[in-house]
Design a protein around this motif. Structure first.
Motif, PDB file in Angstrom:
ATOM      1  N   LEU A 116      35.460  29.920  41.028  1.00  0.00           N
ATOM      2  CA  LEU A 116      35.165  31.354  40.986  1.00  0.00           C
ATOM      3  C   LEU A 116      35.373  31.864  39.560  1.00  0.00           C
ATOM      4  CD1 LEU A 116      37.259  32.399  44.132  1.00  0.00           C
ATOM      5  CD2 LEU A 116      34.847  31.734  44.078  1.00  0.00           C
ATOM      6  N   LEU A 118      35.778  35.608  37.934  1.00  0.00           N
ATOM      7  CA  LEU A 118      35.879  37.047  38.148  1.00  0.00           C
ATOM      8  C   LEU A 118      35.473  37.749  36.859  1.00  0.00           C
ATOM      9  CD1 LEU A 118      37.790  35.594  40.245  1.00  0.00           C
ATOM     10  CD2 LEU A 118      38.954  37.797  40.425  1.00  0.00           C
ATOM     11  N   THR A 141      30.738  30.806  41.562  1.00  0.00           N
ATOM     12  CA  THR A 141      30.406  32.119  42.114  1.00  0.00           C
ATOM     13  C   THR A 141      30.984  33.195  41.205  1.00  0.00           C
ATOM     14  OG1 THR A 141      30.418  31.297  44.395  1.00  0.00           O
ATOM     15  CG2 THR A 141      30.687  33.667  44.087  1.00  0.00           C
ATOM     16  N   VAL A 143      32.281  36.879  40.702  1.00  0.00           N
ATOM     17  CA  VAL A 143      32.878  37.884  41.575  1.00  0.00           C
ATOM     18  C   VAL A 143      33.077  39.176  40.790  1.00  0.00           C
ATOM     19  CG1 VAL A 143      34.793  38.453  43.106  1.00  0.00           C
ATOM     20  CG2 VAL A 143      34.062  36.072  42.858  1.00  0.00           C
ATOM     21  N   ARG A 145      34.369  43.327  40.839  1.00  0.00           N
ATOM     22  CA  ARG A 145      35.370  44.136  41.527  1.00  0.00           C
ATOM     23  C   ARG A 145      34.730  45.216  42.398  1.00  0.00           C
ATOM     24  NH1 ARG A 145      40.789  45.404  40.588  1.00  0.00           N
ATOM     25  NH2 ARG A 145      40.768  44.265  38.614  1.00  0.00           N
ATOM     26  N   ALA A 171      29.120  37.745  44.222  1.00  0.00           N
ATOM     27  CA  ALA A 171      29.916  38.376  45.272  1.00  0.00           C
ATOM     28  C   ALA A 171      30.569  39.629  44.710  1.00  0.00           C
ATOM     29  CB  ALA A 171      30.976  37.421  45.804  1.00  0.00           C
ATOM     30  N   HIS A 173      33.692  41.675  45.632  1.00  0.00           N
ATOM     31  CA  HIS A 173      34.852  41.523  46.514  1.00  0.00           C
ATOM     32  C   HIS A 173      36.112  41.999  45.787  1.00  0.00           C
ATOM     33  CE1 HIS A 173      36.937  40.044  49.988  1.00  0.00           C
ATOM     34  NE2 HIS A 173      37.665  39.190  49.280  1.00  0.00           N
ATOM     35  N   ALA A 176      39.641  40.124  45.850  1.00  0.00           N
ATOM     36  CA  ALA A 176      39.830  38.861  45.125  1.00  0.00           C
ATOM     37  C   ALA A 176      40.667  39.049  43.872  1.00  0.00           C
ATOM     38  CB  ALA A 176      38.474  38.269  44.770  1.00  0.00           C
TER      39      ALA A 176
END
Length: 247
Positions: A116, A118, A141, A143, A145, A171, A173, A176
Protein backbone atom coordinates in the motif's frame (compact mmCIF):
# COMPACT_ATOMS: atom_id res chain seq x y z
CA UNK A 1 -166.73 -12.79 36.53
CA UNK A 2 -164.08 -13.62 39.08
CA UNK A 3 -160.51 -12.83 38.01
CA UNK A 4 -157.81 -15.38 38.71
CA UNK A 5 -154.87 -14.33 40.86
CA UNK A 6 -151.57 -13.40 38.99
CA UNK A 7 -149.79 -16.57 40.09
CA UNK A 8 -152.57 -18.73 38.70
CA UNK A 9 -152.39 -16.90 35.40
CA UNK A 10 -148.59 -17.50 35.19
CA UNK A 11 -148.94 -21.24 35.92
CA UNK A 12 -151.65 -21.54 33.34
CA UNK A 13 -149.39 -19.95 30.73
CA UNK A 14 -146.48 -22.27 31.56
CA UNK A 15 -148.76 -25.33 31.42
CA UNK A 16 -150.06 -24.30 28.02
CA UNK A 17 -146.49 -23.79 26.72
CA UNK A 18 -145.41 -27.19 28.01
CA UNK A 19 -148.25 -28.87 26.29
CA UNK A 20 -147.26 -27.29 22.89
CA UNK A 21 -143.50 -28.26 22.95
CA UNK A 22 -142.09 -31.85 22.56
CA UNK A 23 -139.18 -32.33 25.05
CA UNK A 24 -136.50 -35.17 24.71
CA UNK A 25 -136.89 -38.14 26.92
CA UNK A 26 -134.33 -39.18 29.53
CA UNK A 27 -133.32 -42.12 27.35
CA UNK A 28 -132.48 -39.75 24.46
CA UNK A 29 -130.41 -37.55 26.77
CA UNK A 30 -128.44 -40.57 28.06
CA UNK A 31 -127.63 -41.73 24.50
CA UNK A 32 -126.45 -38.24 23.51
CA UNK A 33 -124.19 -38.04 26.55
CA UNK A 34 -122.72 -41.48 25.73
CA UNK A 35 -121.90 -40.36 22.16
CA UNK A 36 -120.22 -37.21 23.51
CA UNK A 37 -118.06 -39.25 25.90
CA UNK A 38 -116.96 -41.55 23.06
CA UNK A 39 -116.02 -38.58 20.86
CA UNK A 40 -113.97 -36.97 23.64
CA UNK A 41 -112.13 -40.20 24.27
CA UNK A 42 -111.17 -40.45 20.61
CA UNK A 43 -109.95 -36.85 20.55
CA UNK A 44 -107.76 -37.31 23.64
CA UNK A 45 -106.32 -40.56 22.35
CA UNK A 46 -105.11 -39.02 19.05
CA UNK A 47 -103.67 -35.77 20.48
CA UNK A 48 -100.07 -37.06 20.29
CA UNK A 49 -100.40 -37.79 16.57
CA UNK A 50 -101.07 -34.27 15.40
CA UNK A 51 -104.17 -33.15 17.26
CA UNK A 52 -104.00 -31.56 20.71
CA UNK A 53 -106.65 -32.08 23.40
CA UNK A 54 -107.87 -28.51 22.83
CA UNK A 55 -108.87 -29.42 19.28
CA UNK A 56 -106.07 -27.51 17.49
CA UNK A 57 -103.93 -29.38 15.00
CA UNK A 58 -100.24 -29.59 15.92
CA UNK A 59 -97.57 -30.15 13.27
CA UNK A 60 -94.77 -32.36 14.59
CA UNK A 61 -91.29 -30.86 14.03
CA UNK A 62 -89.39 -32.27 11.09
CA UNK A 63 -86.48 -34.30 12.25
CA UNK A 64 -83.16 -33.36 10.59
CA UNK A 65 -81.37 -36.10 8.78
CA UNK A 66 -78.38 -37.36 10.77
CA UNK A 67 -75.08 -35.73 9.62
CA UNK A 68 -72.68 -38.14 8.05
CA UNK A 69 -69.09 -37.55 9.16
CA UNK A 70 -66.59 -38.17 6.36
CA UNK A 71 -64.28 -40.95 7.12
CA UNK A 72 -60.66 -39.97 7.92
CA UNK A 73 -58.15 -41.49 5.51
CA UNK A 74 -55.66 -43.85 6.95
CA UNK A 75 -52.35 -42.04 6.50
CA UNK A 76 -50.37 -45.15 7.26
CA UNK A 77 -52.03 -46.89 4.32
CA UNK A 78 -50.93 -44.24 1.78
CA UNK A 79 -47.93 -45.00 -0.44
CA UNK A 80 -44.70 -43.43 0.85
CA UNK A 81 -41.79 -42.23 -1.32
CA UNK A 82 -38.53 -43.96 -0.89
CA UNK A 83 -36.18 -41.88 1.29
CA UNK A 84 -32.90 -43.42 2.31
CA UNK A 85 -31.72 -42.76 5.84
CA UNK A 86 -29.36 -39.74 6.04
CA UNK A 87 -25.68 -40.49 6.30
CA UNK A 88 -24.88 -38.65 9.52
CA UNK A 89 -21.22 -39.55 9.38
CA UNK A 90 -20.95 -38.30 5.79
CA UNK A 91 -22.63 -35.00 6.64
CA UNK A 92 -20.34 -34.48 9.61
CA UNK A 93 -17.30 -35.17 7.43
CA UNK A 94 -18.47 -32.62 4.86
CA UNK A 95 -18.74 -29.99 7.58
CA UNK A 96 -15.26 -30.89 8.75
CA UNK A 97 -13.92 -30.48 5.22
CA UNK A 98 -15.68 -27.12 4.91
CA UNK A 99 -14.21 -26.00 8.22
CA UNK A 100 -10.71 -27.05 7.18
CA UNK A 101 -11.04 -25.22 3.86
CA UNK A 102 -12.23 -22.07 5.64
CA UNK A 103 -9.34 -22.29 8.08
CA UNK A 104 -6.86 -22.61 5.18
CA UNK A 105 -8.44 -19.60 3.46
CA UNK A 106 -8.21 -17.52 6.63
CA UNK A 107 -4.61 -18.59 7.11
CA UNK A 108 -3.79 -17.68 3.52
CA UNK A 109 -5.39 -14.25 3.89
CA UNK A 110 -3.60 -13.67 7.18
CA UNK A 111 -0.23 -14.53 5.65
CA UNK A 112 -0.82 -12.61 2.41
CA UNK A 113 1.13 -9.37 2.18
CA UNK A 114 -0.22 -6.28 0.42
CA UNK A 115 1.76 -3.28 -0.78
CA UNK A 116 0.00 0.00 0.00
CA UNK A 117 1.13 3.55 -0.71
CA UNK A 118 -0.75 6.24 1.23
CA UNK A 119 -0.70 9.46 -0.76
CA UNK A 120 -2.40 12.85 -1.14
CA UNK A 121 -3.31 15.11 -4.05
CA UNK A 122 -1.42 17.85 -2.25
CA UNK A 123 1.87 16.11 -3.06
CA UNK A 124 4.04 17.48 -5.88
CA UNK A 125 2.95 16.37 -9.34
CA UNK A 126 6.37 14.87 -10.11
CA UNK A 127 6.35 12.74 -6.95
CA UNK A 128 2.86 11.49 -7.66
CA UNK A 129 3.76 10.55 -11.25
CA UNK A 130 6.79 8.55 -10.09
CA UNK A 131 4.75 6.70 -7.45
CA UNK A 132 1.95 5.92 -9.94
CA UNK A 133 4.46 4.45 -12.43
CA UNK A 134 6.04 2.18 -9.80
CA UNK A 135 2.68 1.25 -8.25
CA UNK A 136 1.49 -0.07 -11.62
CA UNK A 137 4.57 -2.26 -11.97
CA UNK A 138 4.57 -3.57 -8.39
CA UNK A 139 0.82 -4.10 -8.15
CA UNK A 140 0.51 -1.63 -5.26
CA UNK A 141 -2.69 0.14 -4.16
CA UNK A 142 -2.74 3.91 -3.78
CA UNK A 143 -4.75 5.01 -0.74
CA UNK A 144 -6.19 8.53 -0.38
CA UNK A 145 -7.47 9.98 2.90
CA UNK A 146 -10.56 11.71 1.52
CA UNK A 147 -12.28 13.50 -1.36
CA UNK A 148 -11.03 16.55 -3.18
CA UNK A 149 -13.30 19.40 -2.03
CA UNK A 150 -15.66 16.79 -0.52
CA UNK A 151 -16.80 15.99 -4.07
CA UNK A 152 -16.63 12.51 -5.54
CA UNK A 153 -16.94 13.90 -9.06
CA UNK A 154 -14.06 16.29 -8.55
CA UNK A 155 -11.97 13.57 -6.89
CA UNK A 156 -12.62 11.19 -9.78
CA UNK A 157 -11.61 13.83 -12.32
CA UNK A 158 -8.39 14.60 -10.43
CA UNK A 159 -7.37 10.93 -10.14
CA UNK A 160 -8.23 10.22 -13.76
CA UNK A 161 -6.06 13.14 -14.86
CA UNK A 162 -3.17 11.77 -12.76
CA UNK A 163 -3.40 8.13 -13.81
CA UNK A 164 -4.29 8.52 -17.46
CA UNK A 165 -4.14 5.12 -19.14
CA UNK A 166 -2.05 3.46 -16.43
CA UNK A 167 -3.58 0.49 -14.60
CA UNK A 168 -3.40 1.31 -10.90
CA UNK A 169 -5.58 0.28 -7.95
CA UNK A 170 -7.07 3.25 -6.11
CA UNK A 171 -8.77 3.34 -2.69
CA UNK A 172 -10.25 6.17 -0.65
CA UNK A 173 -10.05 4.95 2.93
CA UNK A 174 -9.47 7.47 5.76
CA UNK A 175 -9.19 4.79 8.53
CA UNK A 176 -6.04 3.42 6.86
CA UNK A 177 -4.09 6.47 7.98
CA UNK A 178 -4.97 5.73 11.62
CA UNK A 179 -4.57 1.99 11.10
CA UNK A 180 -0.91 2.34 10.02
CA UNK A 181 -0.13 5.47 12.08
CA UNK A 182 0.58 7.61 9.02
CA UNK A 183 1.16 11.29 9.77
CA UNK A 184 2.91 12.32 6.55
CA UNK A 185 2.85 11.20 2.93
CA UNK A 186 3.88 9.34 0.95
CA UNK A 187 4.00 6.30 3.20
CA UNK A 188 4.92 2.90 1.78
CA UNK A 189 3.35 0.06 3.81
CA UNK A 190 3.69 -3.71 3.70
CA UNK A 191 0.79 -5.27 5.62
CA UNK A 192 -0.43 -8.77 6.31
CA UNK A 193 -4.10 -9.69 6.14
CA UNK A 194 -4.34 -9.85 9.91
CA UNK A 195 -3.58 -6.11 10.07
CA UNK A 196 -7.28 -5.55 9.40
CA UNK A 197 -7.98 -6.69 12.96
CA UNK A 198 -7.35 -3.29 14.51
CA UNK A 199 -7.17 -2.58 18.22
CA UNK A 200 -9.54 -0.35 20.18
CA UNK A 201 -7.59 2.76 19.16
CA UNK A 202 -8.04 1.90 15.48
CA UNK A 203 -4.40 0.94 14.97
CA UNK A 204 -3.12 -2.38 13.67
CA UNK A 205 -0.75 -4.41 15.80
CA UNK A 206 2.88 -3.48 15.27
CA UNK A 207 3.91 -6.93 14.08
CA UNK A 208 1.29 -7.01 11.28
CA UNK A 209 2.80 -4.22 9.12
CA UNK A 210 5.93 -2.24 8.36
CA UNK A 211 6.16 1.23 6.79
CA UNK A 212 8.54 3.87 5.46
CA UNK A 213 7.37 7.51 5.38
CA UNK A 214 8.89 10.48 3.60
CA UNK A 215 9.55 11.89 0.16
CA UNK A 216 10.88 8.65 -1.26
CA UNK A 217 10.03 6.37 -4.19
CA UNK A 218 8.45 2.96 -3.74
CA UNK A 219 11.56 1.03 -4.78
CA UNK A 220 13.72 3.02 -2.37
CA UNK A 221 11.31 2.31 0.53
CA UNK A 222 11.24 -1.41 -0.31
CA UNK A 223 15.03 -1.54 -0.45
CA UNK A 224 15.16 0.12 2.96
CA UNK A 225 12.77 -2.47 4.42
CA UNK A 226 14.71 -5.35 2.85
CA UNK A 227 17.93 -4.17 4.47
CA UNK A 228 16.50 -3.18 7.87
CA UNK A 229 13.78 -5.76 8.62
CA UNK A 230 14.55 -9.46 8.35
CA UNK A 231 10.90 -10.37 9.03
CA UNK A 232 9.77 -8.42 5.95
CA UNK A 233 12.84 -8.71 3.76
CA UNK A 234 11.54 -11.49 1.50
CA UNK A 235 8.24 -9.76 0.75
CA UNK A 236 9.97 -6.42 0.15
CA UNK A 237 12.35 -8.12 -2.30
CA UNK A 238 9.50 -9.67 -4.28
CA UNK A 239 7.72 -6.35 -4.81
CA UNK A 240 10.96 -4.46 -5.54
CA UNK A 241 12.00 -7.01 -8.17
CA UNK A 242 8.77 -6.30 -10.10
CA UNK A 243 9.66 -2.62 -10.24
CA UNK A 244 13.28 -3.22 -11.26
CA UNK A 245 12.40 -5.73 -13.95
CA UNK A 246 9.34 -3.79 -15.01
CA UNK A 247 7.05 -6.84 -14.53
Amino acid sequence: MRLLPPLALLLASVTALAQGVLLPSQEDVAKAMEKARDAMAKVQGGAGEGTRADGNVSVPPKQAAPMQTPSTPNVNALPKPYAPAPDIAGIAEKYKDLGRALAREQQRDASRVDLLVLVSLSMPQEALDRIIDQAEKAGATLVFRGLKGDSMIRMTDEIQALIGKRNVNIAIHPPAFQQFRVTRVPAVVLARGEASNVMENGCAKADTFVKVSGDVSIDYALDHIERRSSAWAEEARKFRSKIVRGL
